[in-house]
Motif scaffolding. Structure first.
Motif, short mmCIF file in Angstrom:
data_model
loop_
_atom_site.label_atom_id
_atom_site.label_comp_id
_atom_site.label_asym_id
_atom_site.label_seq_id
_atom_site.Cartn_x
_atom_site.Cartn_y
_atom_site.Cartn_z
N LEU A 1 12.37 -10.55 33.97
CA LEU A 1 13.59 -9.75 34.15
C LEU A 1 14.57 -10.43 35.10
O LEU A 1 15.78 -10.45 34.86
CB LEU A 1 13.23 -8.35 34.66
CG LEU A 1 12.36 -7.50 33.71
CD1 LEU A 1 11.94 -6.22 34.40
CD2 LEU A 1 13.13 -7.18 32.44
N LEU A 2 14.03 -10.99 36.19
CA LEU A 2 14.89 -11.73 37.11
C LEU A 2 15.47 -12.96 36.44
O LEU A 2 16.63 -13.33 36.68
CB LEU A 2 14.09 -12.14 38.35
CG LEU A 2 13.77 -11.03 39.35
CD1 LEU A 2 12.82 -11.54 40.43
CD2 LEU A 2 15.05 -10.50 40.00
N PHE A 3 14.67 -13.60 35.59
CA PHE A 3 15.14 -14.78 34.87
C PHE A 3 16.40 -14.45 34.05
O PHE A 3 17.38 -15.19 34.06
CB PHE A 3 14.03 -15.29 33.96
CG PHE A 3 14.46 -16.38 33.02
CD1 PHE A 3 14.43 -17.71 33.42
CD2 PHE A 3 14.92 -16.10 31.74
CE1 PHE A 3 14.84 -18.72 32.56
CE2 PHE A 3 15.33 -17.08 30.88
CZ PHE A 3 15.30 -18.41 31.29
N VAL A 4 16.36 -13.33 33.33
CA VAL A 4 17.52 -12.94 32.51
C VAL A 4 18.74 -12.74 33.39
O VAL A 4 19.86 -13.19 33.06
CB VAL A 4 17.19 -11.66 31.72
CG1 VAL A 4 18.44 -11.13 31.02
CG2 VAL A 4 16.10 -11.92 30.70
N GLN A 5 18.57 -12.07 34.53
CA GLN A 5 19.71 -11.79 35.39
C GLN A 5 20.26 -13.07 36.02
O GLN A 5 21.48 -13.29 36.04
CB GLN A 5 19.30 -10.80 36.48
CG GLN A 5 18.88 -9.45 35.93
CD GLN A 5 18.58 -8.45 37.03
OE1 GLN A 5 19.44 -8.14 37.82
NE2 GLN A 5 17.36 -7.96 37.06
N PHE A 6 19.38 -13.91 36.54
CA PHE A 6 19.84 -15.15 37.17
C PHE A 6 20.51 -16.07 36.15
O PHE A 6 21.52 -16.71 36.46
CB PHE A 6 18.66 -15.87 37.84
CG PHE A 6 18.04 -15.10 38.98
CD1 PHE A 6 18.75 -14.10 39.63
CD2 PHE A 6 16.74 -15.37 39.39
CE1 PHE A 6 18.18 -13.40 40.68
CE2 PHE A 6 16.17 -14.67 40.43
CZ PHE A 6 16.89 -13.67 41.08
N ALA A 7 19.94 -16.15 34.96
CA ALA A 7 20.53 -17.00 33.92
C ALA A 7 21.92 -16.47 33.52
O ALA A 7 22.86 -17.25 33.32
CB ALA A 7 19.62 -17.07 32.70
N GLY A 8 22.05 -15.15 33.43
CA GLY A 8 23.33 -14.55 33.05
C GLY A 8 24.42 -14.83 34.06
O GLY A 8 25.54 -15.22 33.70
N VAL A 9 24.12 -14.66 35.34
CA VAL A 9 25.14 -14.88 36.36
C VAL A 9 25.47 -16.36 36.49
O VAL A 9 26.63 -16.74 36.75
CB VAL A 9 24.70 -14.28 37.71
CG1 VAL A 9 23.61 -15.10 38.36
CG2 VAL A 9 25.90 -14.13 38.65
N THR A 10 24.49 -17.23 36.27
CA THR A 10 24.75 -18.68 36.30
C THR A 10 25.66 -19.08 35.15
O THR A 10 26.60 -19.86 35.31
CB THR A 10 23.43 -19.47 36.21
OG1 THR A 10 22.56 -19.06 37.28
CG2 THR A 10 23.69 -20.96 36.32
N LEU A 11 25.37 -18.56 33.95
CA LEU A 11 26.22 -18.83 32.78
C LEU A 11 27.67 -18.45 33.06
O LEU A 11 28.60 -19.24 32.81
CB LEU A 11 25.68 -18.05 31.58
CG LEU A 11 26.66 -17.80 30.42
CD1 LEU A 11 27.01 -19.11 29.75
CD2 LEU A 11 26.07 -16.80 29.43
N MET A 12 27.87 -17.26 33.57
CA MET A 12 29.24 -16.77 33.74
C MET A 12 29.97 -17.52 34.85
O MET A 12 31.16 -17.82 34.73
CB MET A 12 29.23 -15.27 34.03
CG MET A 12 28.61 -14.46 32.90
SD MET A 12 29.01 -12.72 32.95
CE MET A 12 30.72 -12.73 32.48
N LEU A 13 29.28 -17.86 35.93
CA LEU A 13 29.94 -18.59 37.01
C LEU A 13 30.34 -19.98 36.56
O LEU A 13 31.47 -20.43 36.80
CB LEU A 13 29.01 -18.67 38.23
CG LEU A 13 29.59 -19.46 39.42
CD1 LEU A 13 30.84 -18.78 39.95
CD2 LEU A 13 28.55 -19.62 40.53
N ALA A 14 29.43 -20.70 35.89
CA ALA A 14 29.74 -22.06 35.44
C ALA A 14 30.86 -22.05 34.40
O ALA A 14 31.72 -22.93 34.40
CB ALA A 14 28.48 -22.71 34.88
N LEU A 15 30.85 -21.05 33.51
CA LEU A 15 31.92 -20.95 32.52
C LEU A 15 33.25 -20.64 33.19
O LEU A 15 34.30 -21.18 32.82
CB LEU A 15 31.57 -19.87 31.49
CG LEU A 15 32.59 -19.67 30.36
CD1 LEU A 15 32.76 -20.95 29.55
CD2 LEU A 15 32.17 -18.53 29.46
N LEU A 16 33.23 -19.77 34.20
CA LEU A 16 34.45 -19.44 34.93
C LEU A 16 35.05 -20.68 35.58
O LEU A 16 36.27 -20.87 35.56
CB LEU A 16 34.16 -18.38 36.00
CG LEU A 16 35.33 -18.01 36.91
CD1 LEU A 16 36.47 -17.39 36.10
CD2 LEU A 16 34.88 -17.07 38.02
N VAL A 17 34.21 -21.52 36.16
CA VAL A 17 34.71 -22.75 36.79
C VAL A 17 35.43 -23.62 35.76
O VAL A 17 36.51 -24.16 36.02
CB VAL A 17 33.54 -23.52 37.44
CG1 VAL A 17 34.00 -24.91 37.89
CG2 VAL A 17 32.99 -22.75 38.64
#
Length: 780
Positions: free
Chosen positions: A410-426
């Motif tokens: 469950l933590l994996f899904v959350q951490f992966a999601g926030v990493t995806l969005m931050l890197a895409l935002l950059v």
């Protein structure tokens, strides 16, 4: 019913845990519903038209080029309507939108309008509330207003027969049509008779003047491809299609469904796919956080469920209690989400486009609600199944199952999601910055523009120029193209008069001698225009010279345009971006601005003014000066900075949406991380106390908890960065000029996410690590 009663009592009993769940669900629902609504909103473009599947826009491709033109010659649609029985109705429209300011009783009303023929309302079947457009639009003095516009100008008075003025002419209101929705490219407040466009010196014949949009409504059941294949043969009766193709001007026509005009664009599809991915990323992060928060209460709630079983509750009863809690929390979160959407409807509309009415429309809810509810119902079933399966004996034996694998997933899904969005935002932020700051080959610092010179005489322009230069803060004044105005007009280019082959097509514009110095565009060869130069003189860019096949200094060389007249190259500019950075640099042909008559200028050049500094006072002074000089004209003065920003509105809005998604996802992930840490500390409190009694320091206790996260954090960051890189590359494909994707950017993003996670863990665990171990042992 009893299970719902138990569920409700529990929600009131343990408020802190439930507040975290509610916040997580609400935030996830809020963001994902906005993203998915935007997707539905775009995909429903032009769907408001009755039997819209039968309406098509006629588009063309010249000489098998990659680009598609949406502009055609004026007589094409009437000719096809007369010859092809498969076409039930056709219409010719000038421009997607044209701005004009109406005046009535000294009040001004800036509107978006269109010039259209009598078939306009037959093709689009826009409800006409009053008037007969098939007759009224034959008269150039008549116009039709939208219902909203009629109410704005005339209030509750019947507008039919009333008059308004615009650009010095008087128009009679001949009727009113229903308001058009926001999600359409037909953004009209008023419709004028097509005959009015002749005042602007438009060419209405065959073989030129491709400034018109053409639409047809086919007979129901007609195959559009078969109709398109008949077009070349049909037009031979009116135009020597074969001879034109042999001279290098081959036109292929095809019909583009009206419902696919916007959503069918590959760039739009690319953005929609990215938004859908982000919506489900936020949705799954929120749902998995909900499950993780439930798991954090497992040690405490196991005994409660065991008590229910001792009192006769069956497995299905426990399942019903937990499922009821999910339903109640979901219902509360939906209500909170609705309140947020209503409270923030103005920022949401500005950021995405849909109004609150569209968000809560049946059409939208039927498409957005099912996937969102499905994800959360699935998230509710998982803890319900686990709680109902806990044995009674284990529960009373101080249940402390770690469920470590589940929690790490469950933590994996959350951490992966926030990493995806931050890197895409950059990536999105970097691309937007590049688009708005990239060197374009001209300088628009402190420069403003206005279309006030359209339909102006040469003498009026000279007077205007003199008056503007009398302002102490005005440095230069010039006529010319707006670099970001759009594709503009074009013509074919040949090396010989009457040659058999058109070498290429070029953008063709008009400027005066002051334009190049004002825009600080240098000349690589030759000279600038001078007073007395005619259309037989031309300034071209380097790309024009390359496609003409010339090398060295081309000044003095002669070529022939599509009009058949020769032109001598007197100057060459370096390549500069006369369109937005969504387009590559194309050939550019510049002619001197020449009055078409004693009254008006040929074409529609823009007035450009460079100021010493772009203050609001100077902008207002320029506007007031132009209004005083031309009281009968619509005066709008716009800073070039705004023009540049507006050219990249889609990228700016997308950046803002991703930014909101990142913030919300971080909040949700933080809530889940807190729940995980609380669970770990509670579950391992005795272990921590014993370790401290045996000499463990607070730092070693923090490292103990942090070590449990190293695998989910590292794997999630890598997975999120990989997905972000893939999605960033897909999104950047729409741009001819794009930022690079260096490895260090992703390393920094991953380090920031991992660092933030570990910092939160350390700060949260430090309090427990510094507690007296005796207190923990007492509790045990």
């Amino acid at each position: 019913m009893k299970t719902l009663s138990y569920a409700f009592k529990y929600l009131l009993k343990i408020r802190g845990n439930n507040l975290a769940k509610t916040a997580s669900i609400t935030l996830g629902l809020f963001v994902s519903s906005i993203f998915l609504t935007q997707v539905v909103y775009v995909k429903s473009y032009n769907n408001f038209i009755p039997e819209g599947e039968n309406v098509y826009r006629l588009e063309s491709r010249v000489n098998d080029e990659k680009g598609v033109s949406t502009l055609i010659w004026a007589p094409v649609i009437p000719a096809l309507k007369a010859e092809l029985p498969e076409i039930a109705a056709g219409t010719v429209v000038v421009g997607e939108t044209i701005n004009m300011t109406f005046v009535r009783n000294e009040q001004t009303y800036p509107l978006e309008m269109a010039y259209a023929d009598t078939g306009f309302f037959n093709v689009f079947r826009i409800p006409v509330l009053s008037g007969v457009p098939s007759e009224a639009l034959r008269d150039p003095g008549n116009i039709f207003l939208s219902r909203k516009t009629a109410r704005l100008i005339f209030g509750n008075t019947d507008p039919v027969g009333q008059v308004v003025t615009g650009r010095g002419d008087t128009y009679r209101i001949a009727g009113v049509f229903e308001d058009l929705p926001r999600n359409t490219h037909l953004k009209y407040d008023a419709v004028f008779a097509l005959e009015n466009i002749k005042k602007l010196d438009y060419y209405f014949g065959w073989g030129g003047g491709d400034s018109f949009h053409g639409y047809v409504r086919l007979v129901s059941g007609t195959d559009a491809d078969s109709v398109a294949r008949k077009i070349p043969e049909t037009l031979k009766k009116y135009y020597d299609y074969k001879a034109s193709a042999e001279r290098g001007y081959k036109i292929d026509y095809f019909l583009n469904p009206l419902t696919r005009i916007y959503v069918g664009d590959p760039n739009v599809q690319n953005t929609l796919n990215t938004l859908t991915l982000l919506a489900f990323a936020v949705l799954f992060v929120s749902a998995m956080n909900y499950v993780l928060t439930y798991f954090s209460s497992l040690p405490v709630r196991a005994r409660t469920m065991a008590m229910h079983k001792c009192c006769g509750a069956q497995r299905r009863d426990i399942f019903g209690i937990v499922s009821g809690e999910t339903a109640l929390l979901l219902g509360i979160s939906v209500l909170l989400t609705v309140c947020l959407l209503l409270a923030l409807q103005d920022p949401i509309r500005d950021m995405t486009g849909p109004t609150s009415g569209m968000i809560f429309s049946t059409y939208n809810l039927l498409r957005v609600a099912p996937p969102i509810l499905a994800v959360f119902l699935l998230a509710g079933i998982l803890p319900a199944n686990i709680f109902s399966g806990i044995p009674v004996t284990v529960s009373f034996g101080s249940y402390r199952a770690s469920n470590r694998l589940w929690k790490q997933l469950l933590l994996f899904v959350q951490f992966a999601g926030v990493t995806l969005m931050l890197a895409l935002l950059v990536t999105v932020v970097r691309q937007y910055r590049m688009l708005t700051r990239m060197e374009t080959g001209y300088d628009v610092t402190n420069t403003v523009c206005s279309a006030v010179v359209q339909e102006m005489s040469a003498q009026q322009y000279e007077t205007t120029k003199t008056e503007l230069l009398s302002l102490p803060f005005a440095e230069h004044v010039g006529l010319g193209i707006n670099p970001l105005i759009g594709p503009g007009s074009g013509t074919g280019v040949r090396l010989e008069a009457g040659g058999d082959s058109t070498l290429f097509f070029t953008r063709e514009e008009e400027i005066d001698p002051g334009y190049l110095p004002l825009m600080r565009i240098p000349l690589k060869y030759g000279r600038n225009f001078a007073d007395g130069d005619t259309w037989s003189r031309a300034i071209v860019n380097e790309e024009f010279v390359r496609q003409l096949g010339l090398t060295g200094n081309p000044v003095g060389k002669t070529f022939y345009s599509g009009y058949g007249s020769p032109a001598e190259i007197i100057g060459v500019t370096p390549d500069f971006h006369f369109m937005s950075l969504h387009e590559t640099i194309r050939p550019l042909l510049l002619h001197p601005v020449i009055p078409a008559s004693d009254e008006t200028w040929c074409g529609m050049p823009f007035l450009n003014i460079r100021l010493t500094d772009l203050s609001q006072e100077h902008l207002a002074a320029v506007t007031d000066k132009l209004k005083a000089l031309h009281p009968d004209k619509d005066v709008h003065v716009t800073a070039y900075d705004e023009v540049i920003r507006s050219a990249y509105d889609d990228e700016r809005l997308f950046r803002n949406m991703v930014g909101v998604g990142v913030i919300i996802t971080l909040l949700i992930t933080t809530i889940g991380l807190f729940s995980f840490i609380n669970d770990e500390v509670l579950r391992r409190s005795k272990e921590i106390a014993i370790r401290k009694v045996n000499g463990a320091t607070a730092a070693s206790i923090c490292r103990l908890i942090v070590s449990d996260l190293k695998y989910p954090v590292c794997s999630a960051v890598v997975a999120g960065l990989g997905l972000a890189y893939w999605e960033s590359r897909n999104w950047l494909e729409r741009f001819p000029y794009k930022v690079s994707l260096p490895l260090w950017i992703y390393v920094v993003c991953g380090a920031c996410i991992a660092g933030a996670i570990y910092l939160i863990v350390v700060l949260k665990v430090r309090k427990t690590a510094n507690e007296n171990p005796v207190n923990s042992i007492k509790k045990e």
